[in-house]
Write a protein that holds these residues in place. Structure first.
Motif, short mmCIF file in Angstrom:
data_model
loop_
_atom_site.label_atom_id
_atom_site.label_comp_id
_atom_site.label_asym_id
_atom_site.label_seq_id
_atom_site.Cartn_x
_atom_site.Cartn_y
_atom_site.Cartn_z
N GLU A 289 -59.09 44.00 -17.61
CA GLU A 289 -57.19 43.48 -18.23
C GLU A 289 -57.74 42.40 -18.23
N ALA A 290 -57.25 41.50 -19.16
CA ALA A 290 -57.43 40.68 -19.65
C ALA A 290 -56.77 39.61 -20.89
N PRO A 291 -54.73 39.61 -20.08
CA PRO A 291 -53.88 40.03 -21.29
C PRO A 291 -54.34 38.18 -21.26
N GLY A 292 -54.03 37.51 -22.45
CA GLY A 292 -53.80 36.22 -23.28
C GLY A 292 -53.97 35.75 -24.62
N THR A 293 -54.60 34.35 -24.79
CA THR A 293 -55.06 34.46 -26.16
C THR A 293 -56.96 34.52 -26.04
N ALA A 294 -57.43 34.67 -27.55
CA ALA A 294 -58.71 34.70 -27.65
C ALA A 294 -59.38 33.57 -26.93
N GLU A 295 -58.39 31.79 -27.13
CA GLU A 295 -59.33 30.82 -26.29
C GLU A 295 -59.28 31.16 -25.19
N GLU A 296 -58.38 31.90 -24.23
CA GLU A 296 -58.61 31.20 -23.15
C GLU A 296 -59.70 33.13 -22.78
N LEU A 297 -59.84 33.69 -23.33
CA LEU A 297 -60.99 34.89 -23.39
C LEU A 297 -62.22 34.18 -23.01
N ILE A 298 -62.32 32.76 -23.84
CA ILE A 298 -63.04 32.45 -24.24
C ILE A 298 -64.38 31.65 -23.41
N ASP A 299 -62.86 31.00 -22.94
CA ASP A 299 -63.46 29.93 -21.65
C ASP A 299 -64.02 30.92 -20.22
N VAL A 300 -62.88 31.58 -20.54
CA VAL A 300 -62.82 32.83 -18.83
C VAL A 300 -64.47 33.31 -18.86
N LEU A 301 -64.52 34.85 -19.95
CA LEU A 301 -65.91 34.76 -20.21
C LEU A 301 -67.14 33.90 -19.76
N ARG A 302 -66.99 32.51 -20.33
CA ARG A 302 -67.67 31.58 -20.35
C ARG A 302 -67.87 30.87 -18.64
N ASP A 303 -66.81 30.95 -17.99
CA ASP A 303 -66.58 30.15 -16.98
C ASP A 303 -67.09 30.78 -16.21
N LYS A 304 -66.65 31.67 -15.98
CA LYS A 304 -67.12 33.01 -14.66
C LYS A 304 -67.41 34.52 -14.97
N HIS A 305 -68.27 34.95 -16.27
CA HIS A 305 -69.00 35.94 -16.43
C HIS A 305 -69.72 35.83 -16.78
N GLY A 306 -70.65 34.57 -17.62
CA GLY A 306 -71.37 33.71 -18.50
C GLY A 306 -71.87 34.52 -19.42
N VAL A 307 -70.88 34.68 -20.73
CA VAL A 307 -70.85 35.61 -21.37
C VAL A 307 -70.03 34.22 -22.74
N VAL A 308 -71.38 34.49 -23.55
CA VAL A 308 -70.81 33.35 -24.61
C VAL A 308 -70.70 33.85 -25.60
N ALA A 309 -69.40 34.03 -26.59
CA ALA A 309 -69.76 34.39 -28.29
C ALA A 309 -70.67 33.32 -28.72
N PRO A 310 -70.91 33.45 -29.79
CA PRO A 310 -71.59 32.52 -30.70
C PRO A 310 -71.11 31.98 -30.97
N GLY A 311 -71.50 30.35 -30.85
CA GLY A 311 -71.03 28.74 -32.24
C GLY A 311 -69.49 29.38 -31.59
N ALA A 312 -68.88 29.98 -30.30
CA ALA A 312 -67.73 29.57 -29.77
C ALA A 312 -66.50 28.48 -29.53
N ASP A 313 -67.48 27.51 -29.92
CA ASP A 313 -66.56 26.03 -30.05
C ASP A 313 -66.31 25.85 -31.19
N LEU A 314 -66.78 26.35 -32.58
CA LEU A 314 -66.52 26.18 -33.66
C LEU A 314 -65.10 28.03 -33.72
N LEU A 315 -64.82 27.96 -33.03
CA LEU A 315 -63.69 28.71 -33.11
C LEU A 315 -62.92 28.33 -32.56
N LEU A 316 -62.10 27.36 -31.83
CA LEU A 316 -61.11 26.75 -31.13
C LEU A 316 -60.33 25.84 -32.03
N SER A 317 -59.60 25.69 -31.74
CA SER A 317 -57.97 25.65 -32.45
C SER A 317 -58.74 23.62 -32.07
N ASN A 318 -59.49 23.40 -31.26
CA ASN A 318 -59.21 22.11 -30.84
C ASN A 318 -61.00 21.51 -31.35
#
Length: 265
Positions: free
Chosen positions: A121-150
């Motif tokens: 379970e991971a309620p929240g936004t896609a951007e929050e998920l990208i951070d959780v995946l990268r920081d806690k699970h070592g999973v990085v979506a391709p070009g993740a930075d390019l998807l962020l609103s900032n």
């Protein structure tokens, strides 16, 4: 798509040709920071303004072996995004076939090679998920930075130099070629010229590691329509559901390879 074990901190060429490039480009870099930032900001505003995206890509990740040999691994995949809270990303390479699916409430990591999958379970936004995946699970979506609103602020973090190199052509599309420098990384981006400033190619180079390995992302197709059921996961009945921590290795680089390239992607 999936993170690597050692990453760049975030943020034969003829000698005569190399000297010519250094002489002609570097003075321009000091004078073009404003124009490069303007073009990058235009891309960032355009990308973050898209509510839905469907992108296909190829990626290359370089590693340096213990014998100082540079080896490149190549994958292809797709990223689908519906802001604010839906994401699907796939990566298929010579060693792994993996996808992540997020519907705003549940995250699924589907390991097709291992015929198993994990859900949390991971309620929240896609951007929050990208951070959780990268920081806690070592999973990085391709070009993740390019998807962020900032995306602009993220990409410009710690930039010390920027340049408009000129024009380039990616898959037959004319692009503006920009180059940026951080203390530990150099990175380049090719942005489609005209009314749709889409990122077409993204390269990150590590300056702090011998042999200067690179990560390259090439965006092939860019669409703004996504099927309504794109973020629904239906498990293969032959696959086993397991805990996220019990998934087998899903890295894009096979086990036993010393990884030396980037996470700003």
């Amino acid at each position: 798509m999936m993170g690597v074990k050692q990453v760049i901190p975030r943020h034969g060429i003829l000698i005569g040709a190399a000297l010519m490039v250094s002489v002609s480009v570097m003075p321009a870099a000091r004078a073009q920071n404003g124009e490069a930032e303007k073009l990058l900001k235009g891309m960032a505003d355009y990308v973050s303004g898209q509510k839905t995206l469907a992108v296909t890509y190829d990626s290359d990740i370089e590693v340096i072996t213990s014998k100082l040999q540079k080896i490149q691994f190549t994958s292809s995949g797709q990223v689908q995004l519906s802001r604010p809270d839906k994401l699907r990303a796939t990566r298929t390479g010579g060693y792994r076939d993996v996808e992540i699916v997020f519907d705003g409430k549940m995250l699924t990591v589907n390991n097709k090679d291992g015929k198993d999958y994990a859900q949390i379970e991971a309620p929240g936004t896609a951007e929050e998920l990208i951070d959780v995946l990268r920081d806690k699970h070592g999973v990085v979506a391709p070009g993740a930075d390019l998807l962020l609103s900032n995306v602009f602020n993220v990409l410009m973090t710690d930039v010390v130099e920027a340049a408009v190199i000129g024009k380039g052509v990616i898959d037959g599309v004319e692009c503006d070629h920009l180059a940026f420098r951080n203390v530990e990384t150099d990175w380049q981006i090719w942005i489609e010229s005209g009314a749709k400033p889409i990122p077409r190619k993204y390269v990150i180079t590590s300056k702090g590691i011998g042999e200067a390995p690179q990560y390259t992302l090439r965006i092939k197709d860019w669409k703004t329509d996504v099927a309504a059921d794109a973020f629904a996961f239906k498990a293969d009945p032959s696959f086993k559901k397991i805990a996220l921590g019990d998934l087998s290795d899903i890295d894009e680089v096979p086990q036993g390879t010393t990884t030396k390239t980037g996470d700003k992607r």
